[in-house]
Design a protein around this motif. Structure first.
Motif, PDB file in Angstrom:
ATOM      1  N   ALA A  35       0.834  -1.202   0.000  1.00  0.00           N
ATOM      2  CA  ALA A  35       0.000   0.000   0.000  1.00  0.00           C
ATOM      3  C   ALA A  35       0.872   1.257   0.000  1.00  0.00           C
ATOM      4  CB  ALA A  35      -0.940   0.003   1.207  1.00  0.00           C
ATOM      5  N   GLY A  36       1.951   1.221   0.764  1.00  0.00           N
ATOM      6  CA  GLY A  36       2.879   2.363   0.799  1.00  0.00           C
ATOM      7  C   GLY A  36       3.483   2.643  -0.571  1.00  0.00           C
ATOM      8  N   ILE A  37       3.873   1.586  -1.277  1.00  0.00           N
ATOM      9  CA  ILE A  37       4.411   1.752  -2.631  1.00  0.00           C
ATOM     10  C   ILE A  37       3.337   2.355  -3.539  1.00  0.00           C
ATOM     11  CG2 ILE A  37       5.216   0.490  -4.673  1.00  0.00           C
ATOM     12  CD1 ILE A  37       6.610  -1.453  -2.675  1.00  0.00           C
ATOM     13  N   GLY A  38       2.100   1.872  -3.402  1.00  0.00           N
ATOM     14  CA  GLY A  38       1.002   2.415  -4.205  1.00  0.00           C
ATOM     15  C   GLY A  38       0.766   3.890  -3.933  1.00  0.00           C
ATOM     16  N   VAL A  39       0.819   4.286  -2.678  1.00  0.00           N
ATOM     17  CA  VAL A  39       0.611   5.688  -2.311  1.00  0.00           C
ATOM     18  C   VAL A  39       1.721   6.560  -2.877  1.00  0.00           C
ATOM     19  CG1 VAL A  39       0.585   7.310  -0.364  1.00  0.00           C
ATOM     20  CG2 VAL A  39      -0.755   5.206  -0.254  1.00  0.00           C
ATOM     21  N   VAL A  40       2.962   6.135  -2.701  1.00  0.00           N
ATOM     22  CA  VAL A  40       4.099   6.917  -3.199  1.00  0.00           C
ATOM     23  C   VAL A  40       4.058   7.009  -4.726  1.00  0.00           C
ATOM     24  CG1 VAL A  40       6.625   6.953  -3.408  1.00  0.00           C
ATOM     25  CG2 VAL A  40       5.564   6.467  -1.202  1.00  0.00           C
ATOM     26  N   ALA A  41       3.822   5.866  -5.399  1.00  0.00           N
ATOM     27  CA  ALA A  41       3.768   5.865  -6.866  1.00  0.00           C
ATOM     28  C   ALA A  41       2.597   6.709  -7.366  1.00  0.00           C
ATOM     29  CB  ALA A  41       3.648   4.430  -7.384  1.00  0.00           C
ATOM     30  N   GLY A  42       1.437   6.588  -6.741  1.00  0.00           N
ATOM     31  CA  GLY A  42       0.282   7.375  -7.148  1.00  0.00           C
ATOM     32  C   GLY A  42       0.505   8.862  -6.957  1.00  0.00           C
ATOM     33  N   ASN A  43       1.112   9.226  -5.847  1.00  0.00           N
ATOM     34  CA  ASN A  43       1.404  10.633  -5.585  1.00  0.00           C
ATOM     35  C   ASN A  43       2.403  11.177  -6.604  1.00  0.00           C
ATOM     36  OD1 ASN A  43       1.195  13.040  -4.016  1.00  0.00           O
ATOM     37  ND2 ASN A  43       3.200  12.577  -3.159  1.00  0.00           N
ATOM     38  N   TRP A  44       3.435  10.397  -6.897  1.00  0.00           N
ATOM     39  CA  TRP A  44       4.445  10.806  -7.872  1.00  0.00           C
ATOM     40  C   TRP A  44       3.828  10.949  -9.266  1.00  0.00           C
ATOM     41  CZ3 TRP A  44       6.683   8.438 -12.206  1.00  0.00           C
ATOM     42  CH2 TRP A  44       7.815   9.057 -12.703  1.00  0.00           C
ATOM     43  N   LEU A  45       3.043   9.943  -9.671  1.00  0.00           N
ATOM     44  CA  LEU A  45       2.414   9.982 -10.995  1.00  0.00           C
ATOM     45  C   LEU A  45       1.444  11.163 -11.129  1.00  0.00           C
ATOM     46  CD1 LEU A  45       1.632   6.234 -11.772  1.00  0.00           C
ATOM     47  CD2 LEU A  45       3.153   7.750 -13.061  1.00  0.00           C
ATOM     48  N   SER A  46       0.729  11.471 -10.053  1.00  0.00           N
ATOM     49  CA  SER A  46      -0.272  12.541 -10.125  1.00  0.00           C
ATOM     50  C   SER A  46       0.354  13.910 -10.340  1.00  0.00           C
ATOM     51  CB  SER A  46      -1.141  12.556  -8.874  1.00  0.00           C
ATOM     52  OG  SER A  46      -0.407  13.026  -7.762  1.00  0.00           O
ATOM     53  N   THR A  47       1.653  14.048 -10.050  1.00  0.00           N
ATOM     54  CA  THR A  47       2.330  15.325 -10.296  1.00  0.00           C
ATOM     55  C   THR A  47       2.820  15.418 -11.740  1.00  0.00           C
ATOM     56  OG1 THR A  47       4.501  14.497  -9.599  1.00  0.00           O
ATOM     57  CG2 THR A  47       3.085  15.489  -7.894  1.00  0.00           C
ATOM     58  N   ARG A  48       2.793  14.308 -12.475  1.00  0.00           N
ATOM     59  CA  ARG A  48       3.292  14.278 -13.839  1.00  0.00           C
ATOM     60  C   ARG A  48       2.215  13.964 -14.882  1.00  0.00           C
ATOM     61  NH1 ARG A  48       6.727  13.644 -10.172  1.00  0.00           N
ATOM     62  NH2 ARG A  48       8.947  13.961 -10.375  1.00  0.00           N
ATOM     63  N   ILE A  49       1.136  13.290 -14.450  1.00  0.00           N
ATOM     64  CA  ILE A  49       0.060  12.881 -15.347  1.00  0.00           C
ATOM     65  C   ILE A  49      -1.259  13.279 -14.706  1.00  0.00           C
ATOM     66  CG2 ILE A  49      -1.051  10.904 -16.455  1.00  0.00           C
ATOM     67  CD1 ILE A  49       1.590   9.386 -16.188  1.00  0.00           C
ATOM     68  N   ASP A  50      -2.190  13.709 -15.519  1.00  0.00           N
ATOM     69  CA  ASP A  50      -3.523  14.062 -15.023  1.00  0.00           C
ATOM     70  C   ASP A  50      -4.147  12.834 -14.349  1.00  0.00           C
ATOM     71  OD1 ASP A  50      -6.175  14.782 -14.617  1.00  0.00           O
ATOM     72  OD2 ASP A  50      -6.457  15.581 -16.633  1.00  0.00           O
ATOM     73  N   PRO A  51      -4.572  12.957 -13.081  1.00  0.00           N
ATOM     74  CA  PRO A  51      -5.141  11.804 -12.368  1.00  0.00           C
ATOM     75  C   PRO A  51      -6.308  11.136 -13.094  1.00  0.00           C
ATOM     76  CG  PRO A  51      -4.678  13.559 -10.811  1.00  0.00           C
ATOM     77  CD  PRO A  51      -4.443  14.121 -12.193  1.00  0.00           C
ATOM     78  N   SER A  52      -7.053  11.868 -13.918  1.00  0.00           N
ATOM     79  CA  SER A  52      -8.150  11.236 -14.644  1.00  0.00           C
ATOM     80  C   SER A  52      -7.625  10.210 -15.648  1.00  0.00           C
ATOM     81  CB  SER A  52      -9.021  12.276 -15.349  1.00  0.00           C
ATOM     82  OG  SER A  52      -8.289  12.957 -16.352  1.00  0.00           O
ATOM     83  N   TYR A  53      -6.438  10.448 -16.220  1.00  0.00           N
ATOM     84  CA  TYR A  53      -5.837   9.468 -17.127  1.00  0.00           C
ATOM     85  C   TYR A  53      -5.401   8.218 -16.354  1.00  0.00           C
ATOM     86  CZ  TYR A  53      -5.672  13.139 -20.663  1.00  0.00           C
ATOM     87  OH  TYR A  53      -6.007  14.121 -21.548  1.00  0.00           O
ATOM     88  N   ILE A  54      -4.840   8.424 -15.170  1.00  0.00           N
ATOM     89  CA  ILE A  54      -4.428   7.287 -14.331  1.00  0.00           C
ATOM     90  C   ILE A  54      -5.654   6.437 -14.001  1.00  0.00           C
ATOM     91  CG2 ILE A  54      -3.420   6.611 -12.108  1.00  0.00           C
ATOM     92  CD1 ILE A  54      -1.841   9.299 -12.220  1.00  0.00           C
ATOM     93  N   LYS A  55      -6.758   7.098 -13.669  1.00  0.00           N
ATOM     94  CA  LYS A  55      -8.000   6.396 -13.337  1.00  0.00           C
ATOM     95  C   LYS A  55      -8.514   5.605 -14.542  1.00  0.00           C
ATOM     96  CE  LYS A  55     -12.479   7.372 -11.226  1.00  0.00           C
ATOM     97  NZ  LYS A  55     -13.340   8.435 -10.680  1.00  0.00           N
ATOM     98  N   MET A  56      -8.461   6.205 -15.736  1.00  0.00           N
ATOM     99  CA  MET A  56      -8.926   5.514 -16.938  1.00  0.00           C
ATOM    100  C   MET A  56      -8.041   4.303 -17.261  1.00  0.00           C
ATOM    101  SD  MET A  56     -10.338   8.409 -19.596  1.00  0.00           S
ATOM    102  CE  MET A  56      -8.752   9.147 -19.846  1.00  0.00           C
ATOM    103  N   VAL A  57      -6.729   4.451 -17.143  1.00  0.00           N
ATOM    104  CA  VAL A  57      -5.816   3.339 -17.422  1.00  0.00           C
ATOM    105  C   VAL A  57      -6.034   2.217 -16.413  1.00  0.00           C
ATOM    106  CG1 VAL A  57      -3.376   2.653 -17.446  1.00  0.00           C
ATOM    107  CG2 VAL A  57      -4.100   4.730 -18.625  1.00  0.00           C
ATOM    108  N   ALA A  58      -6.187   2.574 -15.135  1.00  0.00           N
ATOM    109  CA  ALA A  58      -6.432   1.555 -14.105  1.00  0.00           C
ATOM    110  C   ALA A  58      -7.755   0.839 -14.366  1.00  0.00           C
ATOM    111  CB  ALA A  58      -6.433   2.199 -12.720  1.00  0.00           C
TER     112      ALA A  58
END
Length: 89
Positions: free
Chosen positions: A51-74
């Protein structure tokens, strides 16, 4: 503290984890006669680390990619895995 977010995250993760391969593996280890406390501690620490890895990776990705794209890919990934599971033997 944002209690609403905490409750949503808790129930989402809890319901997703019930009956998944992680829980089944944990039950298998316990059923093999291993010390249940060791099985609990080992699986709990592993889930916290994952879960910690997921939080760190998600936080890092959200600063570089629009979170809506991350949600669509997931979401697309889950659909693809679900369809593959339905039609695989």
């Amino acid at each position: 503290m944002d209690w609403r977010s905490l409750i949503i995250v808790f129930w989402s993760v809890f319901l997703a984890e019930i009956g998944d391969k992680t829980q089944l593996a944990t039950m298998m280890f316990s059923a093999e006669g291993r010390d249940p406390y060791i099985v609990f501690i080992g699986s709990a620490v592993a889930l916290i680390l994952a879960a910690g890895i997921g939080v760190v990776a998600g936080n890092w990705l959200s600063t570089r990619i629009d979170p809506s794209y991350i949600k669509m890919v997931a979401g697309a990934g889950f659909i693809i895995i679900g369809v593959w599971t339905l039609f695989s033997r």
